[in-house]
Design an enzyme around this catalytic site. Structure first.
Site, PDB file in Angstrom:
ATOM      1  N   ASP A  29       0.853  -1.192   0.000  1.00 57.22           N
ATOM      2  CA  ASP A  29       0.000   0.000   0.000  1.00 57.22           C
ATOM      3  C   ASP A  29       0.891   1.246   0.000  1.00 57.22           C
ATOM      4  O   ASP A  29       1.899   1.312   0.709  1.00 57.22           O
ATOM      5  CB  ASP A  29      -0.909  -0.015   1.240  1.00 57.22           C
ATOM      6  CG  ASP A  29      -2.063   0.953   1.120  1.00 57.22           C
ATOM      7  OD1 ASP A  29      -3.217   0.491   1.071  1.00 57.22           O
ATOM      8  OD2 ASP A  29      -1.813   2.182   1.085  1.00 57.22           O
ATOM      9  N   ILE A  30       0.494   2.236  -0.768  1.00 50.94           N
ATOM     10  CA  ILE A  30       1.289   3.460  -0.894  1.00 50.94           C
ATOM     11  C   ILE A  30       1.224   4.312   0.386  1.00 50.94           C
ATOM     12  O   ILE A  30       2.101   5.142   0.616  1.00 50.94           O
ATOM     13  CB  ILE A  30       0.806   4.275  -2.123  1.00 50.94           C
ATOM     14  CG1 ILE A  30       1.911   5.166  -2.654  1.00 50.94           C
ATOM     15  CG2 ILE A  30      -0.457   5.077  -1.824  1.00 50.94           C
ATOM     16  CD1 ILE A  30       1.616   5.742  -4.032  1.00 50.94           C
ATOM     17  N   ASN A  86     -12.887  -3.350   2.850  1.00 51.28           N
ATOM     18  CA  ASN A  86     -13.825  -2.252   3.010  1.00 51.28           C
ATOM     19  C   ASN A  86     -14.842  -2.270   1.876  1.00 51.28           C
ATOM     20  O   ASN A  86     -14.482  -2.552   0.727  1.00 51.28           O
ATOM     21  CB  ASN A  86     -13.073  -0.917   2.985  1.00 51.28           C
ATOM     22  CG  ASN A  86     -12.090  -0.795   4.142  1.00 51.28           C
ATOM     23  OD1 ASN A  86     -12.363  -1.274   5.239  1.00 51.28           O
ATOM     24  ND2 ASN A  86     -10.959  -0.166   3.900  1.00 51.28           N
ATOM     25  N   HIS A  99     -10.358  -5.558  -2.759  1.00 50.99           N
ATOM     26  CA  HIS A  99      -8.999  -5.813  -2.285  1.00 50.99           C
ATOM     27  C   HIS A  99      -9.042  -6.175  -0.815  1.00 50.99           C
ATOM     28  O   HIS A  99      -9.884  -5.693  -0.065  1.00 50.99           O
ATOM     29  CB  HIS A  99      -8.100  -4.599  -2.505  1.00 50.99           C
ATOM     30  CG  HIS A  99      -8.698  -3.303  -2.056  1.00 50.99           C
ATOM     31  ND1 HIS A  99      -9.648  -2.613  -2.805  1.00 50.99           N
ATOM     32  CD2 HIS A  99      -8.511  -2.580  -0.933  1.00 50.99           C
ATOM     33  CE1 HIS A  99      -9.988  -1.513  -2.162  1.00 50.99           C
ATOM     34  NE2 HIS A  99      -9.318  -1.478  -1.013  1.00 50.99           N
ATOM     35  N   MET A 100      -8.107  -7.006  -0.425  1.00 51.47           N
ATOM     36  CA  MET A 100      -7.925  -7.352   0.982  1.00 51.47           C
ATOM     37  C   MET A 100      -6.676  -6.631   1.482  1.00 51.47           C
ATOM     38  O   MET A 100      -5.602  -6.753   0.895  1.00 51.47           O
ATOM     39  CB  MET A 100      -7.774  -8.873   1.131  1.00 51.47           C
ATOM     40  CG  MET A 100      -7.516  -9.309   2.556  1.00 51.47           C
ATOM     41  SD  MET A 100      -7.660 -11.099   2.721  1.00 51.47           S
ATOM     42  CE  MET A 100      -9.438 -11.261   2.817  1.00 51.47           C
TER      43      MET A 100
HETATM   44  P1  5GP Z   1      -9.665   1.245   0.421  1.00 56.47           P
HETATM   45  O1  5GP Z   1      -9.711   2.582   1.097  1.00 56.47           O
HETATM   46  O2  5GP Z   1     -10.403   1.277  -0.905  1.00 56.47           O
HETATM   47  O3  5GP Z   1     -10.077   0.080   1.279  1.00 56.47           O
HETATM   48  O4  5GP Z   1      -8.138   0.968   0.111  1.00 56.47           O
HETATM   49  C1  5GP Z   1      -7.485   1.519  -0.977  1.00 56.47           C
HETATM   50  C2  5GP Z   1      -6.017   1.551  -0.642  1.00 56.47           C
HETATM   51  O5  5GP Z   1      -5.287   1.845  -1.822  1.00 56.47           O
HETATM   52  C3  5GP Z   1      -5.633   2.609   0.388  1.00 56.47           C
HETATM   53  O6  5GP Z   1      -5.097   1.988   1.550  1.00 56.47           O
HETATM   54  C4  5GP Z   1      -4.612   3.469  -0.337  1.00 56.47           C
HETATM   55  O7  5GP Z   1      -3.545   3.886   0.488  1.00 56.47           O
HETATM   56  C5  5GP Z   1      -4.140   2.568  -1.444  1.00 56.47           C
HETATM   57  N1  5GP Z   1      -3.671   3.288  -2.612  1.00 56.47           N
HETATM   58  C6  5GP Z   1      -4.229   4.401  -3.178  1.00 56.47           C
HETATM   59  N2  5GP Z   1      -3.527   4.774  -4.249  1.00 56.47           N
HETATM   60  C7  5GP Z   1      -2.500   3.887  -4.370  1.00 56.47           C
HETATM   61  C8  5GP Z   1      -1.420   3.761  -5.317  1.00 56.47           C
HETATM   62  O8  5GP Z   1      -1.280   4.517  -6.266  1.00 56.47           O
HETATM   63  N3  5GP Z   1      -0.568   2.720  -5.121  1.00 56.47           N
HETATM   64  C9  5GP Z   1      -0.699   1.846  -4.079  1.00 56.47           C
HETATM   65  N4  5GP Z   1       0.219   0.867  -3.969  1.00 56.47           N
HETATM   66  N5  5GP Z   1      -1.711   1.928  -3.182  1.00 56.47           N
HETATM   67  C10 5GP Z   1      -2.598   2.941  -3.331  1.00 56.47           C
END
Ligand code: 5GP
Length: 113
Positions: A29-30, A86, A99-100
């Site tokens: 995760d970034i 989520n 995603h997990m």
């Molecule tokens: P969500 O909030 O949808 O459950 O998780 C999405 C995740 O994607 C977040 O934890 C966010 O930090 C991660 N994310 C967003 N943009 C990027 C990216 O460009 N690269 C990576 N590796 N993760 C990302």
């Protein structure tokens, strides 16, 4: 609709990939919320948990198996870790490709943080 994660699968957006097979990709995760924070995604673009069908059962079942495999490889399986998926706005979903989250390396509280 093409999401950020489709672009990562297609290598159009760079990511620190830690696992890949024909059906699943995992990458860091970034914006990590733990010392280790990995996202495990099916390559099939399914927007939310609500969009799963019976035919996705085996595919989605692979996600926790791969989470456990990575936790063992990374050395925090025995001390413990958290996996999260989520769904939609109230669930905090921001990328509409399921995603997990696999997070390890610290103690988590419940229900928050
Ligand atoms: P969500 O909030 O949808 O459950 O998780 C999405 C995740 O994607 C977040 O934890 C966010 O930090 C991660 N994310 C967003 N943009 C990027 C990216 O460009 N690269 C990576 N590796 N993760 C990302």
């Amino acid at each position: 609709m093409s999401t950020l994660f489709s672009k990562i699968i297609e290598r159009e957006v760079p990511a620190d990939i830690v696992y890949e097979d024909d059906q699943v990709l995992a990458f860091h995760d970034i914006n990590p919320q733990a010392p280790t924070h990995i996202l495990i995604i099916p390559k099939k673009p399914i927007a939310t948990l609500n969009d799963l069908t019976e035919e996705d059962q085996a595919l989605v079942g692979r996600l926790p198996l791969i989470a456990a495999k990575l936790a063992k490889q990374l050395g925090f399986a025995d001390e413990g870790y958290r996996v999260v998926m989520n769904c939609n706005e109230n669930g905090g979903q921001t990328v509409y490709h399921i995603h997990m989250h696999l997070m390890g390396g610290r103690r988590f509280t419940w229900p928050a943080g």
